[in-house]
Design an enzyme around this catalytic site. Structure first.
Site, mmCIF file in Angstrom:
data_model
loop_
_atom_site.group_PDB
_atom_site.id
_atom_site.type_symbol
_atom_site.label_atom_id
_atom_site.label_comp_id
_atom_site.label_asym_id
_atom_site.label_seq_id
_atom_site.Cartn_x
_atom_site.Cartn_y
_atom_site.Cartn_z
ATOM 1 C CD GLU A 1 -51.489 -8.149 -15.163
ATOM 2 O OE1 GLU A 1 -52.129 -8.545 -14.480
ATOM 3 O OE2 GLU A 1 -50.922 -7.774 -16.164
ATOM 4 N NE ARG B 1 -49.754 -1.994 -17.997
ATOM 5 C CZ ARG B 1 -48.891 -2.035 -16.750
ATOM 6 N NH1 ARG B 1 -48.491 -1.422 -16.855
ATOM 7 N NH2 ARG B 1 -49.496 -3.521 -16.210
ATOM 8 N NE ARG C 1 -51.698 -8.191 -22.421
ATOM 9 C CZ ARG C 1 -50.008 -8.828 -22.867
ATOM 10 N NH1 ARG C 1 -50.580 -9.991 -23.942
ATOM 11 N NH2 ARG C 1 -48.854 -8.431 -21.900
ATOM 12 C CG HIS C 2 -52.056 -2.886 -21.522
ATOM 13 N ND1 HIS C 2 -50.518 -3.401 -22.615
ATOM 14 C CD2 HIS C 2 -52.156 -4.134 -20.465
ATOM 15 C CE1 HIS C 2 -50.389 -4.183 -21.510
ATOM 16 N NE2 HIS C 2 -51.240 -4.453 -20.603
ATOM 17 N N GLY C 3 -52.923 -2.498 -25.343
ATOM 18 C CA GLY C 3 -51.858 -2.515 -26.235
ATOM 19 C C GLY C 3 -50.115 -2.739 -26.235
ATOM 20 C CE LYS C 4 -44.885 -7.037 -28.116
ATOM 21 N NZ LYS C 4 -44.298 -7.019 -29.255
ATOM 22 C CB THR C 5 -46.312 -1.684 -22.904
ATOM 23 O OG1 THR C 5 -45.986 -2.620 -22.021
ATOM 24 C CG2 THR C 5 -47.716 -0.751 -22.666
ATOM 25 C CG MET C 6 -41.689 1.380 -24.211
ATOM 26 S SD MET C 6 -41.093 2.979 -23.308
ATOM 27 C CE MET C 6 -39.620 2.392 -22.977
ATOM 28 C CG PHE C 7 -41.627 -2.893 -18.720
ATOM 29 C CD1 PHE C 7 -41.108 -2.061 -19.409
ATOM 30 C CD2 PHE C 7 -41.798 -2.398 -17.342
ATOM 31 C CE1 PHE C 7 -39.411 -1.084 -17.940
ATOM 32 C CE2 PHE C 7 -40.437 -1.923 -16.469
ATOM 33 C CZ PHE C 7 -39.297 -1.312 -16.677
#
Length: 232
Positions: free
Chosen positions: A90, A62, A10-16
């Site tokens: 997604e 992302r 799973r991609h890294g943590k984002t702003m959203f």
């Protein structure tokens, strides 16, 4: 023939993610914490000594950003084939893309189904509920959604298998990976939470996926320890 395995991160943590918003097909960049998390993942994967033959991410920014960091940390940037596949994007939340998670998952969906907790819903019910409340016509039915996700991951596995097998590093998204896991084994998604930077490993043979690991954070943990030791 060498076994065919997909290491799906799973991609890294984002702003959203940080703000608690449903990201879907909209996109925000990784936060500093998110970059650090996938850096840890890349370092951990390198330490594990896994030989990767291919890299595939969704076409969302992302996922691309995450893959770039992972490949850099593994020393594989420019050394193995890397491509995007929009089928492993997604879920699309339609008019709720960018809305607060709380509004959609704790407000709208429970009202649609007249229940007190969205977690009682199956993935199929959630998808159909989102289609029902979406005012744009962009949200996908469960049939369309599950078909494109299955086809996307199968295409990666078939390509790898045709080349003699091996390992692919794949970067995708929380609900997309959860959907793949569900399609392989519905019981495996019960109480499932996929953290950013976690790895789910599936094996592919003769048209069938088998789950080997789900939401594994051990690579990140090893990478975090190496980073900490390097800063002492």
């Amino acid at each position: 023939m060498t076994k065919t395995r997909l290491y799906i991160a799973r991609h890294g943590k984002t702003m959203f993610n940080t703000l608690g918003r449903a990201q879907g097909w909209s996109d925000t960049p990784l936060t500093q914490e998110g970059e650090r998390g996938v850096q840890e993942l890349g370092i951990g994967l390198k330490k594990a000594g896994i030989d990767f033959d291919q890299a595939v991410s969704s076409d969302s920014g992302r996922a691309i950003q995450s893959m770039g960091i992972i490949l850099d940390e593994m020393g594989l940037a420019g050394k193995i084939p890397y491509r995007y596949d929009k089928r492993i994007r997604e879920w699309c939340f339609g008019s709720f893309d960018g809305a607060y998670d709380g509004d959609l998952f704790f407000g709208v969906l429970p009202r649609v189904f007249q229940i007190d907790d969205f977690r009682k819903l199956s993935l199929m019910e959630m998808a159909e509920g989102i289609v029902e409340v979406d005012t744009t016509g962009w949200a996908e039915s469960w049939e369309k959604l599950s078909k494109r996700i299955k086809e996307g991951f199968e295409a990666i596995a078939k390509d790898l298998e045709a080349a003699g097998g091996g390992n692919a590093i794949v970067v995708s998204h929380g609900m997309t990976i959860t959907t793949l896991i569900y399609l392989i084994d519905p019981k495996a998604v019960e109480e499932l939470v996929l953290d950013n930077g976690s790895v789910t490993v599936v094996e592919y043979e003769e048209g069938t996926f088998t789950i080997k690991k789900v939401g594994d954070l051990s690579y990140r943990q090893v990478g975090a320890q190496i980073l900490e030791e390097g800063h002492e």
